[in-house]
Design an enzyme around this catalytic site. Structure first.
Site, mmCIF file in Angstrom:
data_model
loop_
_atom_site.group_PDB
_atom_site.id
_atom_site.type_symbol
_atom_site.label_atom_id
_atom_site.label_comp_id
_atom_site.label_asym_id
_atom_site.label_seq_id
_atom_site.Cartn_x
_atom_site.Cartn_y
_atom_site.Cartn_z
ATOM 1 N N PHE A 11 0.817 -1.214 0.000
ATOM 2 C CA PHE A 11 0.000 0.000 0.000
ATOM 3 C C PHE A 11 0.858 1.274 0.000
ATOM 4 C CE2 PHE A 11 -2.285 2.776 3.335
ATOM 5 C CZ PHE A 11 -2.767 3.653 2.368
ATOM 6 N N ILE A 12 1.594 1.507 1.058
ATOM 7 C CA ILE A 12 2.389 2.730 1.160
ATOM 8 C C ILE A 12 3.639 2.629 0.285
ATOM 9 C CG2 ILE A 12 3.553 4.323 2.726
ATOM 10 C CD1 ILE A 12 1.891 3.139 5.013
ATOM 11 N N ASP A 31 9.932 -7.489 -2.199
ATOM 12 C CA ASP A 31 8.607 -7.769 -1.642
ATOM 13 C C ASP A 31 8.289 -9.229 -1.893
ATOM 14 O OD1 ASP A 31 5.659 -7.806 -1.205
ATOM 15 O OD2 ASP A 31 5.868 -5.631 -1.142
ATOM 16 N N GLY A 36 1.418 -7.528 -0.588
ATOM 17 C CA GLY A 36 1.534 -6.598 -1.718
ATOM 18 C C GLY A 36 1.068 -7.225 -3.017
ATOM 19 N N ALA A 73 8.735 -2.911 4.623
ATOM 20 C CA ALA A 73 8.274 -4.285 4.810
ATOM 21 C C ALA A 73 8.202 -4.628 6.293
ATOM 22 C CB ALA A 73 9.200 -5.256 4.090
ATOM 23 N N ALA A 74 7.155 -5.354 6.662
ATOM 24 C CA ALA A 74 6.992 -5.733 8.071
ATOM 25 C C ALA A 74 5.856 -6.734 8.214
ATOM 26 C CB ALA A 74 6.688 -4.503 8.928
ATOM 27 N N TYR A 141 3.911 -6.233 18.301
ATOM 28 C CA TYR A 141 4.179 -5.427 17.105
ATOM 29 C C TYR A 141 4.778 -4.077 17.488
ATOM 30 C CZ TYR A 141 3.276 -2.428 13.075
ATOM 31 O OH TYR A 141 3.410 -1.528 12.047
ATOM 32 N N VAL A 184 -9.400 0.263 8.460
ATOM 33 C CA VAL A 184 -10.821 0.499 8.657
ATOM 34 C C VAL A 184 -11.419 1.311 7.514
ATOM 35 C CG1 VAL A 184 -10.463 2.564 10.087
ATOM 36 C CG2 VAL A 184 -12.570 1.247 10.315
ATOM 37 N N GLU A 268 -7.512 -2.821 22.541
ATOM 38 C CA GLU A 268 -7.479 -1.723 21.574
ATOM 39 C C GLU A 268 -7.291 -0.385 22.282
ATOM 40 O OE1 GLU A 268 -9.897 -0.261 17.624
ATOM 41 O OE2 GLU A 268 -11.028 -1.204 19.236
#
Length: 315
Positions: A11-12, A31, A36, A73-74, A141, A184, A268
């Protein structure tokens, strides 16, 4: 300049690749396509389908000799990190350590690291949170991202490798995956366009700092220069509830869905919003895309994607 982007099909990362290719840089991408998409990689970028933990990554460094590494990447699913902290650490910490070692070995000058402003601070005491806010991550994370920041500083001291760690707020925009922790906007948009019923976790009053992907790309451009180093928040400083995101997207998609709430997600964060004034003071960067503009562009993108999937009728 030779630039290596990890996660450049994501995405980014794919937006960052587009920007640097457009500026005339030689861009290589690593990647594994686990999240991705190959089609999102700019045709002029050199693509390597590799897991960031693969020993073959060294071959890329030998061949490409990048001066700058943009490490996007993560393993980025917070829930997965809590289910399997060892896997999270293997990918996010050990994978990053390997890249840092290779960066030094093959002469890279700087690494730009995607950290997480939404997780490293934990439950905030101040709103918005500056970089000096206490760091008390609530998930493996967040712990892994914070640990990598310490390693970045270590490699700067012992090897002279410059770095900029960008603590990103909740990034949204075109190409965002509707899965994952921060998706979201994409998730609601795709569900509404498909005529499905979204579900809001908890009461929906939890807040996030939503920043458009184009503003994140500009932040990366701002910190690529050698003189800008350190840890920087990248956000808008504006809190928005999930309920408000739902209402705005419902209007933009002309959805007839109802506002339905489900159980709250365990652990959360209640509120998350970042103070990006340090980045603004040290560079010319500032966020320029309002939430209204960004959501509109995001909905347009998913509408176009949906139209492409609709096959024309045969006559």
């Amino acid at each position: 300049m030779n630039i290596l982007v990890t996660g450049g099909a994501g995405f980014i990362g794919s937006h960052i690749v587009d920007q640097f290719v457009g500026e005339g840089h030689r861009v290589s991408v690593i990647d594994d396509l686990s999240t991705g998409k190959r089609k999102q990689v700019h045709r002029k970028a050199v693509f390597y389908k590799l897991n960031m933990c693969s020993p073959r990554v060294e071959e890329v460094f030998k061949k490409e000799r990048p001066l700058v590494i943009v490490h996007m990447a993560a393993q980025m699913d917070v829930r997965k990190s809590t289910d399997d902290p060892v896997f999270d650490a293997e990918v996010n910490i050990m994978g990053t350590l390997r890249f840092l070692g290779l960066a030094v070995r093959y002469g890279a000058r700087k690494i730009l690291f995607a950290s997480s402003g939404g997780t490293v601070y934990g439950e905030q005491e101040a709103f918005p949170a500056s970089e000096s806010h206490p760091t008390r991550p609530l998930s493996p994370y967040g712990i892994s991202k914070l640990t990598c920041e310490y390693y970045l500083e270590y490699y700067r001291r012992v090897a002279g490798l410059k770095y900029a760690a960008l603590r990103l707020a909740n990034v949204y925009g075109p190409r965002q995956n509707s899965g994952g922790e921060a998706g979201v906007v994409a998730m609601f948009t795709q569900q509404m366009l498909a005529g499905e019923q979204p579900r809001i976790n908890g009461n929906g009053f939890q807040t996030r700092d939503y920043i458009y992907v184009g503003d994140v790309v500009e932040a990366v451009r701002a910190v690529i220069v050698p003189s800008v180093e350190g840890i920087f928040n990248v956000g808008t400083g504006i809190e928005t509830t999930v309920n408000e995101i739902f209402i705005r997207l419902k209007e933009l998609t002309n959805s007839e869905c109802r506002e339905i709430h489900g159980p709250a997600k365990k652990g959360e964060q209640t509120r998350s919003v970042l103070d990006a004034s340090k980045l603004e003071k040290e560079t010319a960067w500032t966020h320029t895309v309002s939430l209204s503009e960004g959501l509109e562009e995001t909905v347009k993108f998913f509408q176009q994607q949906k139209r492409r999937l609709v096959k024309p009728a045969l006559h």
